[in-house]
Design a protein around this motif. Sequence first.
Motif, short mmCIF file in Angstrom:
data_model
loop_
_atom_site.label_atom_id
_atom_site.label_comp_id
_atom_site.label_asym_id
_atom_site.label_seq_id
_atom_site.Cartn_x
_atom_site.Cartn_y
_atom_site.Cartn_z
N PRO A 1 -4.72 -21.93 -15.43
CA PRO A 1 -5.48 -22.59 -14.70
C PRO A 1 -6.80 -22.19 -14.44
O PRO A 1 -7.83 -22.83 -13.90
CB PRO A 1 -4.74 -23.12 -13.64
CG PRO A 1 -3.72 -21.90 -13.31
CD PRO A 1 -3.40 -21.54 -14.55
N CYS A 2 -7.07 -20.83 -14.76
CA CYS A 2 -8.30 -20.15 -14.38
C CYS A 2 -9.35 -21.08 -15.13
O CYS A 2 -9.55 -21.25 -16.38
CB CYS A 2 -8.40 -18.73 -14.93
SG CYS A 2 -9.84 -17.92 -14.81
N GLY A 3 -10.71 -21.27 -14.65
CA GLY A 3 -11.83 -21.89 -15.16
C GLY A 3 -12.38 -21.03 -16.45
O GLY A 3 -12.72 -21.57 -17.39
N ASP B 1 -10.23 -22.91 -23.67
CA ASP B 1 -9.56 -23.82 -24.30
C ASP B 1 -10.39 -24.88 -25.01
O ASP B 1 -9.95 -25.49 -26.02
CB ASP B 1 -8.57 -24.58 -23.20
CG ASP B 1 -7.34 -23.86 -22.82
OD1 ASP B 1 -7.11 -22.68 -23.71
OD2 ASP B 1 -6.56 -24.11 -21.81
N VAL B 2 -11.53 -25.14 -24.42
CA VAL B 2 -12.65 -25.96 -24.94
C VAL B 2 -13.39 -25.47 -26.25
O VAL B 2 -13.62 -26.08 -27.30
CB VAL B 2 -13.34 -26.60 -23.91
CG1 VAL B 2 -14.36 -27.49 -24.39
CG2 VAL B 2 -12.38 -27.53 -22.66
N ILE B 3 -13.77 -24.52 -26.00
CA ILE B 3 -14.80 -23.92 -26.90
C ILE B 3 -14.67 -22.51 -27.45
O ILE B 3 -15.55 -21.96 -28.08
CB ILE B 3 -16.19 -23.89 -26.07
CG1 ILE B 3 -16.30 -23.18 -25.02
CG2 ILE B 3 -16.96 -25.07 -26.05
CD1 ILE B 3 -16.94 -21.76 -24.80
N GLY B 4 -13.27 -22.17 -27.31
CA GLY B 4 -12.97 -20.70 -27.50
C GLY B 4 -12.40 -20.66 -29.04
O GLY B 4 -12.39 -19.44 -29.76
N GLU B 5 -12.56 -21.79 -29.85
CA GLU B 5 -12.10 -21.72 -31.31
C GLU B 5 -13.06 -21.15 -32.23
O GLU B 5 -14.39 -21.47 -31.72
CB GLU B 5 -11.67 -23.05 -31.70
CG GLU B 5 -10.27 -23.72 -31.33
CD GLU B 5 -8.96 -23.16 -31.93
OE1 GLU B 5 -9.13 -22.34 -32.91
OE2 GLU B 5 -8.09 -22.85 -31.25
N ARG B 6 -12.80 -20.27 -33.32
CA ARG B 6 -13.94 -20.04 -34.24
C ARG B 6 -14.74 -21.08 -34.60
O ARG B 6 -14.47 -21.92 -34.91
CB ARG B 6 -13.37 -19.02 -35.29
CG ARG B 6 -14.27 -18.40 -36.00
CD ARG B 6 -13.79 -17.33 -37.00
NE ARG B 6 -14.54 -16.36 -37.67
CZ ARG B 6 -15.04 -16.64 -38.98
NH1 ARG B 6 -14.45 -17.34 -39.60
NH2 ARG B 6 -15.91 -15.66 -39.29
N TRP B 7 -16.11 -20.77 -34.50
CA TRP B 7 -17.35 -21.70 -34.73
C TRP B 7 -17.68 -22.82 -33.96
O TRP B 7 -18.73 -23.21 -33.84
CB TRP B 7 -17.05 -22.34 -36.34
CG TRP B 7 -16.87 -21.46 -37.57
CD1 TRP B 7 -15.50 -21.28 -38.07
CD2 TRP B 7 -17.64 -20.82 -38.14
NE1 TRP B 7 -15.83 -20.27 -39.15
CE2 TRP B 7 -17.17 -20.21 -39.12
CE3 TRP B 7 -19.05 -20.60 -37.99
CZ2 TRP B 7 -17.77 -19.40 -40.02
CZ3 TRP B 7 -19.77 -19.92 -39.01
CH2 TRP B 7 -19.14 -19.18 -39.92
N ALA B 8 -16.71 -22.94 -32.85
CA ALA B 8 -16.90 -24.11 -31.94
C ALA B 8 -18.20 -23.82 -31.05
O ALA B 8 -19.18 -24.69 -30.91
CB ALA B 8 -15.79 -23.99 -30.80
#
Length: 224
Positions: free
Chosen positions: A10-12, A18-25
Amino acid sequence: MSGVRSYGDPCGVARGLDVIGERWALLVVRDLLLGPRRFNDLLGGLPGVSPNVLSQRLRQLTEQGVVQRRDLGPPTRVHLYELTEWGRALEPILLQFGRWGSQSPQMPEGALGVDSLLLSVKASFDPARAPELAGTYAFHIDADTILAEVAEDAVQIRRGTVPDPDATLTTDIDTLRAVCGSEITLPAAVESGALRLTGDEDAQRRLTALLLSPFTPAPQPATP
């Protein structure tokens, strides 16, 4: 969320990843900071990404509320991708991250794109120089038109046009990279015809100083 893994924390920081951590995102977000882009524009600006992976990242970022797709409709039938208000809130984070990353001793061999070069200008802008660099400047780089507006204590850079910029620079991306990388001087690029400057002499000087500020070494103190 389809295909997205979660840290389950739950940490920010974890929720942000979780939102922008995928490669290329995050690089997709970077290349939308200056304004909307078509799919093929994004694909061309991200060497190494496959069309399938880019489609997946755009879909995930859209589902997460970071990116939105805008359809221009007939007769163009062009689909544009742009940042939402929440997505645009990533700009100061990315600029600071870019400043931090530029200190890395590792230097990949890839070439900087138009967005990266001009975001470097924004990331390195010194608010104290705003009065001496004030103005509106247009950069025509290949088929791209990007505006830089210096006012008060900030510089705003975005895709778009204005009727009468104070000065205009017209060139191609290879020449721009060579000038910013000190492989050729700007006067030499002008003399060769590969780069053109218009506007009064003082406005051209201000545009040049703004463009080259991230790539000009800071003066070193005199050795006693």
